[in-house]
Design a protein around this motif. Sequence first.
Motif, PDB file in Angstrom:
ATOM      1  N   ASP A  12     -18.946   0.388  -9.006  1.00 40.92           N
ATOM      2  CA  ASP A  12     -19.745  -0.637  -8.338  1.00 40.92           C
ATOM      3  C   ASP A  12     -18.912  -1.857  -7.949  1.00 40.92           C
ATOM      4  O   ASP A  12     -19.453  -2.899  -7.590  1.00 40.92           O
ATOM      5  CB  ASP A  12     -20.908  -1.076  -9.232  1.00 40.92           C
ATOM      6  N   GLY A  13     -17.582  -1.716  -8.006  1.00 43.80           N
ATOM      7  CA  GLY A  13     -16.708  -2.818  -7.617  1.00 43.80           C
ATOM      8  C   GLY A  13     -16.685  -3.011  -6.113  1.00 43.80           C
ATOM      9  O   GLY A  13     -17.128  -2.145  -5.343  1.00 43.80           O
ATOM     10  N   ARG A  14     -16.149  -4.119  -5.694  1.00 43.65           N
ATOM     11  CA  ARG A  14     -16.041  -4.395  -4.262  1.00 43.65           C
ATOM     12  C   ARG A  14     -15.012  -3.449  -3.643  1.00 43.65           C
ATOM     13  O   ARG A  14     -13.847  -3.409  -4.076  1.00 43.65           O
ATOM     14  CB  ARG A  14     -15.617  -5.843  -4.057  1.00 43.65           C
ATOM     15  N   PRO A  15     -15.381  -2.670  -2.642  1.00 43.81           N
ATOM     16  CA  PRO A  15     -14.474  -1.642  -2.131  1.00 43.81           C
ATOM     17  C   PRO A  15     -13.320  -2.206  -1.298  1.00 43.81           C
ATOM     18  O   PRO A  15     -13.512  -3.065  -0.435  1.00 43.81           O
ATOM     19  CB  PRO A  15     -15.379  -0.750  -1.281  1.00 43.81           C
ATOM     20  N   VAL A  16     -12.135  -1.686  -1.577  1.00 43.58           N
ATOM     21  CA  VAL A  16     -10.914  -2.017  -0.843  1.00 43.58           C
ATOM     22  C   VAL A  16     -10.314  -0.702  -0.364  1.00 43.58           C
ATOM     23  O   VAL A  16      -9.947   0.150  -1.188  1.00 43.58           O
ATOM     24  CB  VAL A  16      -9.889  -2.754  -1.730  1.00 43.58           C
ATOM     25  N   VAL A  17     -10.214  -0.493   0.933  1.00 44.28           N
ATOM     26  CA  VAL A  17      -9.624   0.722   1.491  1.00 44.28           C
ATOM     27  C   VAL A  17      -8.189   0.412   1.911  1.00 44.28           C
ATOM     28  O   VAL A  17      -7.942  -0.515   2.689  1.00 44.28           O
ATOM     29  CB  VAL A  17     -10.448   1.238   2.687  1.00 44.28           C
ATOM     30  N   ALA A  18      -7.241   1.176   1.369  1.00 46.61           N
ATOM     31  CA  ALA A  18      -5.820   0.913   1.571  1.00 46.61           C
ATOM     32  C   ALA A  18      -5.175   2.081   2.310  1.00 46.61           C
ATOM     33  O   ALA A  18      -5.175   3.214   1.806  1.00 46.61           O
ATOM     34  CB  ALA A  18      -5.129   0.680   0.228  1.00 46.61           C
ATOM     35  N   LEU A  19      -4.618   1.814   3.488  1.00 49.30           N
ATOM     36  CA  LEU A  19      -4.043   2.840   4.356  1.00 49.30           C
ATOM     37  C   LEU A  19      -2.516   2.753   4.351  1.00 49.30           C
ATOM     38  O   LEU A  19      -1.948   1.682   4.544  1.00 49.30           O
ATOM     39  CB  LEU A  19      -4.563   2.664   5.788  1.00 49.30           C
ATOM     40  N   HIS A  20      -1.871   3.886   4.173  1.00 49.28           N
ATOM     41  CA  HIS A  20      -0.408   3.968   4.142  1.00 49.28           C
ATOM     42  C   HIS A  20       0.151   4.233   5.536  1.00 49.28           C
ATOM     43  O   HIS A  20      -0.589   4.429   6.496  1.00 49.28           O
ATOM     44  CB  HIS A  20       0.017   5.093   3.208  1.00 49.28           C
ATOM     45  N   GLY A  21       1.492   4.271   5.635  1.00 46.62           N
ATOM     46  CA  GLY A  21       2.157   4.603   6.882  1.00 46.62           C
ATOM     47  C   GLY A  21       3.127   5.756   6.717  1.00 46.62           C
ATOM     48  O   GLY A  21       3.085   6.495   5.732  1.00 46.62           O
ATOM     49  N   LEU A  47      -3.834   9.645   4.978  1.00 48.90           N
ATOM     50  CA  LEU A  47      -4.280   9.733   6.365  1.00 48.90           C
ATOM     51  C   LEU A  47      -4.183  11.177   6.862  1.00 48.90           C
ATOM     52  O   LEU A  47      -3.467  12.000   6.276  1.00 48.90           O
ATOM     53  CB  LEU A  47      -3.441   8.794   7.237  1.00 48.90           C
ATOM     54  N   PRO A  48      -4.909  11.524   7.912  1.00 49.69           N
ATOM     55  CA  PRO A  48      -4.959  12.915   8.375  1.00 49.69           C
ATOM     56  C   PRO A  48      -3.572  13.551   8.517  1.00 49.69           C
ATOM     57  O   PRO A  48      -2.686  13.013   9.189  1.00 49.69           O
ATOM     58  CB  PRO A  48      -5.652  12.797   9.738  1.00 49.69           C
ATOM     59  N   GLY A  49      -3.397  14.686   7.846  1.00 51.53           N
ATOM     60  CA  GLY A  49      -2.139  15.420   7.929  1.00 51.53           C
ATOM     61  C   GLY A  49      -1.046  14.933   7.018  1.00 51.53           C
ATOM     62  O   GLY A  49      -0.015  15.598   6.876  1.00 51.53           O
ATOM     63  N   GLY A  85      -3.521  -2.335   5.079  1.00 49.85           N
ATOM     64  CA  GLY A  85      -2.771  -1.340   5.836  1.00 49.85           C
ATOM     65  C   GLY A  85      -1.298  -1.674   5.907  1.00 49.85           C
ATOM     66  O   GLY A  85      -0.933  -2.847   6.032  1.00 49.85           O
ATOM     67  N   HIS A  86      -0.459  -0.655   5.813  1.00 51.84           N
ATOM     68  CA  HIS A  86       0.990  -0.827   5.947  1.00 51.84           C
ATOM     69  C   HIS A  86       1.515   0.134   7.003  1.00 51.84           C
ATOM     70  O   HIS A  86       1.070   1.279   7.096  1.00 51.84           O
ATOM     71  CB  HIS A  86       1.685  -0.548   4.606  1.00 51.84           C
ATOM     72  N   ASP A  87       2.457  -0.351   7.843  1.00 52.63           N
ATOM     73  CA  ASP A  87       3.100   0.495   8.842  1.00 52.63           C
ATOM     74  C   ASP A  87       2.025   1.114   9.740  1.00 52.63           C
ATOM     75  O   ASP A  87       1.176   0.391  10.262  1.00 52.63           O
ATOM     76  CB  ASP A  87       3.972   1.544   8.125  1.00 52.63           C
ATOM     77  N   TRP A  88       2.029   2.445   9.965  1.00 52.92           N
ATOM     78  CA  TRP A  88       1.019   3.034  10.837  1.00 52.92           C
ATOM     79  C   TRP A  88      -0.394   2.832  10.291  1.00 52.92           C
ATOM     80  O   TRP A  88      -1.369   2.774  11.057  1.00 52.92           O
ATOM     81  CB  TRP A  88       1.285   4.531  11.050  1.00 52.92           C
ATOM     82  N   GLY A  89      -0.511   2.728   8.977  1.00 49.66           N
ATOM     83  CA  GLY A  89      -1.820   2.411   8.416  1.00 49.66           C
ATOM     84  C   GLY A  89      -2.310   1.060   8.882  1.00 49.66           C
ATOM     85  O   GLY A  89      -3.516   0.859   9.099  1.00 49.66           O
ATOM     86  N   ALA A  90      -1.386   0.112   9.068  1.00 50.86           N
ATOM     87  CA  ALA A  90      -1.758  -1.204   9.594  1.00 50.86           C
ATOM     88  C   ALA A  90      -2.114  -1.122  11.070  1.00 50.86           C
ATOM     89  O   ALA A  90      -3.024  -1.813  11.544  1.00 50.86           O
ATOM     90  CB  ALA A  90      -0.622  -2.203   9.372  1.00 50.86           C
ATOM     91  N   PHE A  91      -1.393  -0.295  11.830  1.00 48.55           N
ATOM     92  CA  PHE A  91      -1.711  -0.092  13.251  1.00 48.55           C
ATOM     93  C   PHE A  91      -3.119   0.462  13.392  1.00 48.55           C
ATOM     94  O   PHE A  91      -3.934  -0.038  14.178  1.00 48.55           O
ATOM     95  CB  PHE A  91      -0.681   0.870  13.857  1.00 48.55           C
ATOM     96  N   VAL A  92      -3.403   1.501  12.616  1.00 49.78           N
ATOM     97  CA  VAL A  92      -4.742   2.091  12.623  1.00 49.78           C
ATOM     98  C   VAL A  92      -5.769   1.065  12.162  1.00 49.78           C
ATOM     99  O   VAL A  92      -6.875   0.966  12.715  1.00 49.78           O
ATOM    100  CB  VAL A  92      -4.771   3.343  11.731  1.00 49.78           C
ATOM    101  N   GLY A  93      -5.409   0.282  11.151  1.00 51.61           N
ATOM    102  CA  GLY A  93      -6.320  -0.735  10.649  1.00 51.61           C
ATOM    103  C   GLY A  93      -6.711  -1.747  11.708  1.00 51.61           C
ATOM    104  O   GLY A  93      -7.873  -2.165  11.779  1.00 51.61           O
TER     105      GLY A  93
END
Length: 267
Positions: A12-21, A47-49, A85-93
């Motif tokens: 029930d915590g505040r959700p944080v979604v973290a995307l890699h690159g 991330l996909p793939g 988001g970091h790297d491509w994860g930041a781009f997608v973000g």
Amino acid sequence: MRFHVTEAGPADGRPVVALHGWPQHHWVYRDLLADPPAGLRIIAPDLPGYGWSGPAPHRWAKDDVAADALALLDALGLDRVLLVGHDWGAFVGYRMVLGAPERFDGYLPMNMAHPWVSPKVLAPHLWRLWYQVPLATVGAPLQRRTDFVARVFRTASELDPETVRVYVERFRDPVVARTGRDTYRTFLLRELPAAARAPAPPRATVPIRCVFGSGDTAVHPSLVAEETADADDYTVSMVDASHFVVDERPDVVRAALVALAEETARA
């Protein structure tokens, strides 16, 4: 799309979604996953793939990946989140917060150019993208059968060999290697040329707190400058680190996330 998702923290915590690159996966956020900040639920998908997720049902156009990630929020029942988001994860973000700002309380991008960089500002730094050409052309065999990925880490960071090994090993998998190829092939052949002709992206209304490793050899600091960001609330914090700031300075990333959570807390 079949996502591999790693979570930590109270349900029930505040959700944080973290995307890699590239060339990484969810493990880049191991510090946050091992010890989530109080009250936060850390959700780190591959991330996909990439990593252990299933193959992408497309050629890794960044808008397609953003749509996949938004669909993941729906599948997890998350109406509104903090985004990292970091790297491509930041781009997608960036594609996510500009396309669906109502889903995000705040955004923490790291070591990726913001979307309002003009061709004139980008042009002097295109040479920094040299490593993308062999990835887009030779592609999968380069990542599966040579030490190219390891050499990227050695030349662009001071990560220890064991950390590098964890990332490199996943690129022996043909799905992951093809995804890396498609990530750059689509960018160089379709997205980069299209960006030069496209209208300016919309103004950002979500609070954005960029953290940038100042020793980045691929992304120049001018590409994240506050004065060129078309945003209501955008700041940049320079950090003594390479492009791989999440691995090298997890303390700074944690502090930035906690600060963003506090300033965007809703009554």
